[in-house]
Design an enzyme around this catalytic site. Structure first.
Site, PDB file in Angstrom:
ATOM      1  N   THR A  61       1.187 -20.979  -6.442  1.00  0.00           N
ATOM      2  CA  THR A  61       0.891 -20.329  -7.729  1.00  0.00           C
ATOM      3  C   THR A  61       1.697 -20.998  -8.837  1.00  0.00           C
ATOM      4  OG1 THR A  61       2.629 -18.665  -7.470  1.00  0.00           O
ATOM      5  CG2 THR A  61       0.468 -18.116  -6.594  1.00  0.00           C
ATOM      6  N   GLY A  82       7.859 -12.697  -2.829  1.00  0.00           N
ATOM      7  CA  GLY A  82       8.378 -11.333  -2.848  1.00  0.00           C
ATOM      8  C   GLY A  82       7.216 -10.354  -2.882  1.00  0.00           C
ATOM      9  N   ASP A  83       7.553  -9.061  -2.997  1.00  0.00           N
ATOM     10  CA  ASP A  83       6.513  -8.025  -3.008  1.00  0.00           C
ATOM     11  C   ASP A  83       5.572  -8.153  -4.214  1.00  0.00           C
ATOM     12  OD1 ASP A  83       7.355  -6.606  -0.625  1.00  0.00           O
ATOM     13  OD2 ASP A  83       9.111  -5.978  -1.773  1.00  0.00           O
ATOM     14  N   GLY A  84       6.061  -8.728  -5.320  1.00  0.00           N
ATOM     15  CA  GLY A  84       5.240  -8.845  -6.530  1.00  0.00           C
ATOM     16  C   GLY A  84       3.967  -9.633  -6.314  1.00  0.00           C
ATOM     17  N   GLU A 131      -0.119  -8.485  -6.581  1.00  0.00           N
ATOM     18  CA  GLU A 131      -1.195  -9.219  -7.270  1.00  0.00           C
ATOM     19  C   GLU A 131      -2.399  -9.414  -6.348  1.00  0.00           C
ATOM     20  OE1 GLU A 131      -0.776 -12.986  -9.221  1.00  0.00           O
ATOM     21  OE2 GLU A 131       1.183 -12.458 -10.032  1.00  0.00           O
TER      22      GLU A 131
END
Length: 373
Positions: free
Chosen positions: A55, A81-83, A87
């Site tokens: 990304t 990470g969880d972010g 998405e």
């Protein structure tokens, strides 16, 4: 861990094709090196072929999984990470074929500073509590074995009309402040949360609002439910009655059958919390909030439960620090702190008195406004 009754497991095909979505900025910025050094040799051994998608900007992964034909891959792997997983989940839920696409197994490999889902899955698998490379190795090994099972998602609706899908938790107040304020220490890895906690303790604030919930166990602190016919279920547009479940148009998002529109009072069989001043409110659906924060020891991957925690105003800094230190081992409930409440719920609503404070969903910041899930 031995499969629990009621769990059904699928197995990834061999050979297996995996799309790996990787954020090179995540955590301390080592995700790509760690993937090549730790994960790739294991996957090659397990006959899992990878396509790596790196990304380049926020929402890049969201657009990729929303718009792309994903049929050539057997599994989607998020190395971040969880972010980034947040998405991906929301990108998938925006597809017209979301119902089929959401059946495609998702895998999380911890590559960020916040790796709550990876820590939770490691915990459910019966592994010892570990962090960093060891956690990454454990999660890669789970992917190599190829067993997959269901996971709960929570549907969140906000007063401004947003509909979001969350796999980890929704927070307001102290815990969300720590999450967002500590972003600037991402390079420290998990230590960012410790530093952030100490900083937020120094300027401890109180948040005013109304919290309501539908208990998972009927009668838990509530009057018995009325036996009236159920009110028509709406999806947030006043007066718009949804067809019965199962008759929605193809591609329509699932109906929030337990919720009434945010403008209306909560149903009579819900509990309204008497206190209106909080230090934090956190609705979590997995066991871990971070690699060293075991917030909901009772949580399972798909228990159909939202584990609601709230801390009432009036707690001292010392008591709050004690709670946080106990959370590393998941023993905070044993402290019997009079300010901490925990209740398993099926739905909740939070209405802040004023739009102050950060709300977070899966660790990502959200504007402060009424929300329910």
């Amino acid at each position: 861990s031995p499969p629990r009754p009621g769990d059904s497991y699928g197995v990834l095909p061999r050979p297996c094709r995996a799309l790996v979505l990787l954020n090179p900025q995540s955590g301390a910025g080592r995700a790509l090196e760690d993937f090549q050094a730790v994960v790739q040799p294991m996957l090659a051994e397990a006959d899992i072929a990878t396509t790596v998608f790196i990304t380049e900007r926020p929402h890049h992964a969201h657009e990729k999984v929303r718009d792309e034909d994903l049929s050539q891959w057997d599994t989607l792997v998020v190395m971040a990470g969880d972010g980034l997983l947040y998405e991906v989940v929301n990108g998938l839920m925006e597809r017209p074929d979301w119902e089929d696409t959401m059946k495609k197994p998702l895998c999380i490999l911890p590559g960020g500073s916040g790796n709550a889902l990876a820590a939770s899955i490691n915990h459910y698998a019966g592994n010892d509590h570990v962090a960093k490379k060891k956690l990454l190795t454990n999660c890669a090994f789970i992917l190599c074995k190829g067993l997959h099972t269901q996971m709960d998602l929570v549907s969140l609706s906000t007063a401004s009309g947003k509909r979001l899908f969350s796999f980890l938790g929704f927070g307001w107040g102290f815990i969300s402040d720590v999450d967002i304020d500590s972003e600037k220490y991402r390079r420290l890895g998990n230590a960012r949360f410790t530093l952030g906690t100490l900083q937020c303790l120094a300027k401890l604030r109180v948040y005013q609002g109304r919290l309501s919930y539908l208990p998972a166990v009927p009668g838990q602190g509530t009057p018995p439910p009325h036996r009236d016919p159920p009110a028509p279920v709406t999806n947030g547009q006043a007066g718009h009655v949804l067809p019965p479940a199962g008759t929605e148009a193809a591609g329509a998002l699932p109906a929030d059958s337990l919720l009434v529109p945010l403008g209306q009072p909560v149903p009579a069989h819900w509990t309204v919390v008497p206190e209106e001043e909080f230090v934090t409110v956190y609705a979590i659906y997995q066991s871990h909030l971070g690699t060293n924060l075991l917030l909901a020891p009772a949580a399972r991957l798909h228990d159909g439960c939202i584990h609601l925690f709230y801390l009432k105003a009036g707690i001292s800094r010392v008591a709050l620090l004690k709670l946080f230190l106990a959370m590393a081992r998941g023993t905070h409930l044993d402290l019997n702190c009079p300010h901490l409440r925990y209740v398993p719920v099926r739905a909740f609503r939070l209405e802040p008195r004023v739009a102050t404070g950060i709300m977070t969903v899966d660790g990502e910041a959200l504007a402060c406004e009424p929300v329910q899930g």
